[in-house]
Design an enzyme around this catalytic site. Structure first.
Site, short mmCIF file in Angstrom:
data_model
loop_
_atom_site.label_atom_id
_atom_site.label_comp_id
_atom_site.label_asym_id
_atom_site.label_seq_id
_atom_site.Cartn_x
_atom_site.Cartn_y
_atom_site.Cartn_z
N LEU A 1 0.52 -1.23 0.03
CA LEU A 1 0.01 -0.07 0.01
C LEU A 1 0.78 1.17 -0.07
CD1 LEU A 1 -0.14 1.25 3.00
CD2 LEU A 1 -1.93 -0.59 3.29
N PHE B 1 6.02 7.33 -12.09
CA PHE B 1 7.41 7.26 -11.42
C PHE B 1 9.35 8.30 -11.77
CE2 PHE B 1 7.69 5.93 -6.79
CZ PHE B 1 6.39 5.50 -6.52
N GLY C 1 11.27 9.85 -0.05
CA GLY C 1 11.30 10.13 1.70
C GLY C 1 11.03 9.21 2.24
N CYS D 1 9.15 4.55 4.21
CA CYS D 1 9.38 2.82 3.43
C CYS D 1 10.46 2.74 2.27
CB CYS D 1 7.98 2.61 2.13
SG CYS D 1 6.63 1.87 3.44
C1 UDX Z 1 5.91 3.19 -1.15
C2 UDX Z 1 6.09 2.62 -2.37
O1 UDX Z 1 5.12 3.13 -3.12
C3 UDX Z 1 4.75 1.01 -1.49
O2 UDX Z 1 4.55 0.43 -2.72
C4 UDX Z 1 5.67 0.55 -0.51
O3 UDX Z 1 4.45 -0.09 0.10
C5 UDX Z 1 5.73 1.44 0.22
O4 UDX Z 1 6.66 2.69 0.05
P1 UDX Z 1 5.32 5.35 0.08
O5 UDX Z 1 6.26 5.44 0.63
O6 UDX Z 1 3.39 5.75 0.42
O7 UDX Z 1 4.82 3.81 -0.63
O8 UDX Z 1 5.56 6.69 -1.06
P2 UDX Z 1 5.94 6.80 -2.87
O9 UDX Z 1 4.69 6.70 -3.40
O10 UDX Z 1 6.02 5.39 -3.60
O11 UDX Z 1 6.49 8.02 -2.76
C6 UDX Z 1 7.87 7.96 -2.22
C7 UDX Z 1 8.33 9.25 -2.86
O12 UDX Z 1 8.55 8.99 -4.25
C8 UDX Z 1 7.76 10.01 -2.27
O13 UDX Z 1 8.66 11.10 -1.29
C9 UDX Z 1 7.76 11.23 -3.79
O14 UDX Z 1 7.17 12.26 -3.20
C10 UDX Z 1 8.56 10.85 -4.09
N1 UDX Z 1 8.94 10.50 -5.43
C11 UDX Z 1 7.51 9.65 -6.23
C12 UDX Z 1 9.14 11.20 -6.30
O15 UDX Z 1 10.03 11.99 -5.97
N2 UDX Z 1 9.30 11.00 -8.07
C13 UDX Z 1 8.09 9.90 -8.41
O16 UDX Z 1 7.82 10.30 -10.22
C14 UDX Z 1 7.48 9.75 -7.57
#
Ligand code: UDX
Length: 447
Positions: free
Chosen positions: A161, A260, A268, A271
């Site tokens: 999630l 992504f 950050g 996770c």
């Molecule tokens: C993540 C995984 O997506 C999820 O499947 C797992 O279970 C837990 O870790 P989450 O920590 O909620 O989920 O955040 P996510 O939406 O993956 O974003 C992570 C970080 O990446 C955020 O800081 C976001 O701002 C950054 N990000 C995301 C980017 O810098 N660029 C992008 O294109 C996408």
């Protein structure tokens, strides 16, 4: 008779999972060792901000008017042990202080507390993100310590999630992965997940190790995608290219995909950063460290973006010290639609500038309380407009929708200088430039 389910650990993952299991029609008992959490949940209050979760709790928590009454909470291990046919373990596995490896103490103590109360047939299902090999070890522990012996089985069912979409991701998962050793475990989990499977969620059965690895490798891949595009942003900046256009163009190749690939100040949260580090540490223990040395680079590209944002700010302010400069920071959480500030790139940048003498004022739609308690010395404002009032520069560091809808003209009148730096490449440069702002994105041309 419908299965009875316990959910151990009612943090982010567990509270959502418990509510989702009640929504799927099961009788659910959530257990936590923190009394305040349990008291809040019993009132239907969510310990964090997550869209849709509070509504789901109100729909099911026993004692709330009009609820199904299928969801209850306890702190009593004996009650949990007796109640559940299936016990989901949803406690967290943070990074160990001063090390890359993850801290398994919460998982270990949950299993140790539950085991003596497993007096009849039961399935214990790990959902926490753990180093590969943990399920094997925990299965042996249960076999030795649960009074029901071989009637207690273990399975590993990683959770994918995303914060901000936790309810949706739990009720309609894009895949279900279950690491099992026996047919009974598989059968029970098929029963638990019958609704999402009927709706089309793929159900994959694997061994323990593969299930554990699916989670860490998925997060490593996502981290790699983000650091890849951030590396391209660095090259674009040096060569005067535009990383946003580059990402769009490579994204049309569906082997690459558009998701992504948003360049900015990087990832950050609770996770991705700790999971890639724990994965490296575990690979080292297994003698496979060479396979994952690239993750070291992924991590350092990511951490470098925070420093690049600080330097871009300095440069745009004339290149000197931050002393006496007023800096408005929009966003404190690690991503939008969350109040989570753990390892938040936004707060990191705000903190660095503050520690170098800048006068930083932060505004975030949901993360103010958490930001204040983590970083009490920063300045805080009650709205974006208040944060921007008198500022020499505005930093957009978390891409909340609210910030995309800001009135660039009104903000321009409040700011001392119309200078905005977009650390998430999520604002529309045209809108801001038309309102007289100097707009800079990361890895994008100046004008
Ligand atoms: C993540 C995984 O997506 C999820 O499947 C797992 O279970 C837990 O870790 P989450 O920590 O909620 O989920 O955040 P996510 O939406 O993956 O974003 C992570 C970080 O990446 C955020 O800081 C976001 O701002 C950054 N990000 C995301 C980017 O810098 N660029 C992008 O294109 C996408």
């Amino acid at each position: 008779m419908a299965l009875k389910i316990t959910v151990i650990g009612t943090g982010y993952l567990g509270a959502t999972h418990a509510a989702a299991m009640a929504e799927l029609g099961f009788e659910v008992l959530g257990l936590d060792v923190v009394p305040e959490k349990i008291e809040k949940l019993r009132r239907g209050e969510v310990p964090m901000y997550e869209p849709g979760l509070e509504e789901l709790l109100h729909k099911h928590v026993a004692g709330i008017e009009g609820s199904s009454g299928r969801l209850r909470f306890t702190m009593d291990w004996a009650e949990a042990g007796e109640f559940g046919d299936v016990h989901f373990v949803c406690v967290n596995t943070p990074q160990r202080h001063g090390e890359y490896a993850c801290d398994m103490s919460y998982v270990d103590s949950a299993i140790a507390s539950l085991a003596p109360h497993l007096k009849g047939p039961a399935l214990v299902v790990g959902k926490s993100t753990v180093p590969v090999g943990s399920a094997d070890r925990l299965a042996a522990y249960l076999a030795e310590h649960a009074p029901a012996g071989a009637d207690v089985e273990l399975a590993w069912n990683p959770e994918f999630l995303r914060e901000g979409f936790a309810v949706e991701d739990t009720l309609h998962p894009d895949r279900l992965v279950v690491g099992v050793r026996g047919e009974r475990a598989e059968k029970l989990l098929r029963e638990v997940y019958a609704t999402p499977v009927a709706e089309g969620s793929p159900f994959m059965v694997t061994d323990f190790a593969t299930a554990e690895l699916v989670k860490t490798s998925a997060n490593s891949f996502l981290a790699t995608k983000i650091s890849f595009i951030n590396a391209m942003a660095e090259v674009c900046e040096a060569a005067d290219g535009d990383v946003a256009k580059l990402a769009e163009a490579i994204g049309y190749d569906d082997r690459i995909g558009k998701k992504f690939l948003r360049a900015g100040i990087g990832f950050g949260g609770g996770c991705l950063p700790k999971d890639i580090r724990a994965f490296m540490a575990r690979a080292g223990e297994l003698g496979a460290d060479q396979a994952l040395t690239f993750l070291r680079e992924i991590d350092s590209i990511n951490m470098r973006q925070r420093g690049r944002m600080v330097e871009l700010t300095r440069q745009e302010l004339g290149g000197g010290a931050f002393l006496g400069k007023r800096v408005a920071v929009l966003g404190a959480t690690f991503k939008p639609d969350s109040d989570d500030v753990r390892d938040s790139p936004a707060l990191n940048v705000a903190g660095q500038i503050h520690l170098q003498g800048g006068q930083v004022t932060v505004y975030d739609p949901k993360g103010m309380d958490n930001a204040r308690s983590l970083f009490p010395t920063l300045g805080y404002a009650d709205s974006a407009l208040e944060a921007v009032r008198g500022a020499d520069v505005v930093l957009h560091l978390t891409e909340w929708r609210e910030f995309r809808e800001l009135d660039a003209q009104a903000l321009g009148e409040a700011a001392a200088q119309r200078l905005i730096l977009d650390g998430r490449n999520a604002l529309d440069p045209e809108v801001w430039r038309k309102a007289g702002w100097r707009y800079r994105g990361m890895g994008r041309p100046t004008a």
